[in-house]
Scaffold this motif. Structure first.
Motif, short mmCIF file in Angstrom:
data_model
loop_
_atom_site.label_atom_id
_atom_site.label_comp_id
_atom_site.label_asym_id
_atom_site.label_seq_id
_atom_site.Cartn_x
_atom_site.Cartn_y
_atom_site.Cartn_z
N GLY A 189 0.89 -1.04 -0.08
CA GLY A 189 -0.06 0.04 -0.11
C GLY A 189 0.72 1.31 -0.17
O GLY A 189 0.56 2.20 -0.82
N ARG A 190 1.98 1.25 0.81
CA ARG A 190 2.88 2.27 0.93
C ARG A 190 3.38 2.66 -0.45
O ARG A 190 3.65 3.74 -1.07
N LEU A 191 3.98 1.60 -0.97
CA LEU A 191 4.75 1.52 -2.30
C LEU A 191 3.89 2.15 -3.47
O LEU A 191 4.11 3.19 -4.25
N ILE A 192 2.59 1.74 -3.35
CA ILE A 192 1.62 2.31 -4.59
C ILE A 192 1.25 3.59 -4.28
O ILE A 192 1.19 4.41 -5.44
N VAL A 193 1.10 4.07 -3.13
CA VAL A 193 0.72 5.35 -3.11
C VAL A 193 1.85 6.63 -3.41
O VAL A 193 1.52 7.27 -4.12
N THR A 194 3.05 6.09 -2.61
CA THR A 194 4.31 6.93 -2.97
C THR A 194 4.62 6.97 -4.55
O THR A 194 4.68 7.93 -5.10
#
Length: 317
Positions: A189-194
Motif C-alpha cells: 500500500g505504501r509503495l503504491i501510493v508513493t
C-alpha cells in the motif's frame, strides 16, 4: 519514471499477495474454531478482497492525497461493474439470484447515490466547498455495520448455499502467514501510493486520474480473479455477488474509513466520476431485467466493456 513504475508493480504484487495470504491463514484459523463456512466467506474473504483498496486509501488519506482516495473508490466501483462484470458476462451469461436482484444490487445503487448526497454540499446546502466530513464518514461506517448484519442474517437463514474452501495450516503457520500478509499489505500500500503520486507528477496527470485508472484497476485485481474463476466454474452468482458486495464495501467501509481519518474535499470533476458510478449501478439493475429471465447476457457484457473503454479514453484524453 522507470523506478516508479517498477515500485508500483512491486507494490501491487505485495498488496495482492498479502491479501491472499491473510485470507487463507485467517480462514484456516476460523475453520478450526468452528466458524461456519458462509460466515468466513461473508467476513474474512469479503474483507480480504477489499483489503487492497482499504490499505491504499488509508495511506493516501494519511498522506493527504484526497483526490486519490476518491479516485480509488470510484474507479474501483466503476471497473467492478463495467470491467469485471462485462468480462464475466462475455465468458458466460450471469444469472442473478433473488436476494442479489432485489436487495444487494439496489443497495449498491443507493450507496452510489449516497456518495453524491454526502459530497454535494455546494449544490444541496449552498456551502463554500464540497466536503465529505468525519461525521459523514462515521455515518457511512454505520451503514456498513447494517449491511454486515444483513449478510449474517441471510447466511443464518440458509439463503446462502455456497461453501467456502479453506486451506489447512497449523496454528503456528497460520499466525506466521497472517503477519506476512499484513506486512505485504502495508508495504504494498505504501509503495503504491508513493510511486503513483510520483508518476502523476512526472507525466502531468492528476492524482484523480491515476487513482481512477492505474490504482483502482490494480487494487481490483482480486475481485477480477475471483469473478473469472467463479464464472469458469459456472458459479455465476458468486461472480456478480462478489462485485456488488465489493462496491458496497468500497463506499460504506473504505470511503467511510477514509473520511473518518481526514475530511475529503471533492473537486468539481469528481462529480463526473460519481455520476458515471451511479449510471453503472443503474444500468446493472436495468440489464438484469432485459432479455431472458434475471440475467446479464453476453451483449450486455460487451456494452459494459465499450462504456468502460469510452470512460478511460475520456479520462486520458
Amino acid at each position: 519514471m522507470l523506478i516508479d513504475i517498477l515500485l508500483l508493480l512491486v507494490g501491487f504484487v505485495a498488496l495482492i499477495f498479502g491479501a491472499s495470504k491473510l485470507v487463507d491463514a485467517a480462514s484456516s484459523l476460523a475453520a478450526k474454531m468452528g466458524v461456519p463456512s458462509i460466515v468466513i466467506g461473508l467476513t474474512i474473504v469479503a474483507f480480504g478482497t477489499s483489503a487492497p483498496e482499504l490499505v491504499v486509501n488509508v495511506f493516501a488519506a494519511l498522506k493527504g492525497s484526497k483526490e486519490m482516495v476518491m479516485g480509488n473508490v470510484l474507479g474501483s466501483n466503476i471497473f467492478n461493474v463495467l470491467g469485471i462484470l462485462g468480462i464475466s458476462a462475455i465468458i458466460f451469461p450471469l444469472t442473478v439470484k433473488t436476494n442479489t436482484t432485489w436487495i444487494e444490487v439496489p443497495l449498491s445503487f443507493l450507496a452510489a447515490i449516497l456518495v453524491f448526497v454526502v459530497g454535494a454540499d455546494v449544490l444541496l446546502d449552498g456551502a463554500g466547498a464540497n466536503i465529505i466530513s468525519r461525521s459523514e464518514g462515521i455515518v457511512l461506517l454505520l451503514f456498513f455495520l447494517i449491511f454486515l448484519a444483513y449478510n449474517l442474517i441471510v447466511a443464518k437463514g440458509g439463503a446462502a448455499d455456497e461453501e467456502i474452501e479453506t486451506k489447512e495450516y497449523s496454528n503456528f503457520a497460520a499466525i506466521a502467514f497472517i503477519i506476512l500478509g499484513l506486512a505485504g499489505l502495508i508495504i504494498g500500500g505504501r509503495l503504491i501510493v508513493t510511486s503513483a503520486v510520483s508518476l502523476a507528477e512526472m507525466i502531468g496527470l492528476s492524482e484523480r486520474v491515476i487513482g481512477l485508472t492505474v490504482v483502482s484497476i490494480g487494487t481490483s485485481l482480486p475481485e477480477l480473479a475471483t469473478s473469472i474463476i467463479a464464472v469458469r466454474k459456472k458459479n455465476v452468482d458468486i461472480a456478480i455477488g462478489n462485485v456488488v458486495g465489493s462496491n458496497i464495501f468500497n463506499i460504506f467501509l473504505i470511503l467511510g474509513v477514509s473520511g473518518t481519518i481526514v475530511p475529503l474535499t471533492l473537486q468539481e470533476n469528481t462529480f463526473f466520476d460519481i455520476l458515471v458510478n451511479i449510471l453503472a449501478g443503474l444500468l446493472l439493475f436495468i440489464f438484469i431485467f432485459t432479455g431472458k429471465g434475471r440475467q446479464l447476457e453476453r451483449w450486455e457484457g460487451f456494452v459494459f466493456i465499450a462504456l468502460y473503454i469510452a470512460y478511460l479514453s475520456y479520462l486520458i484524453i
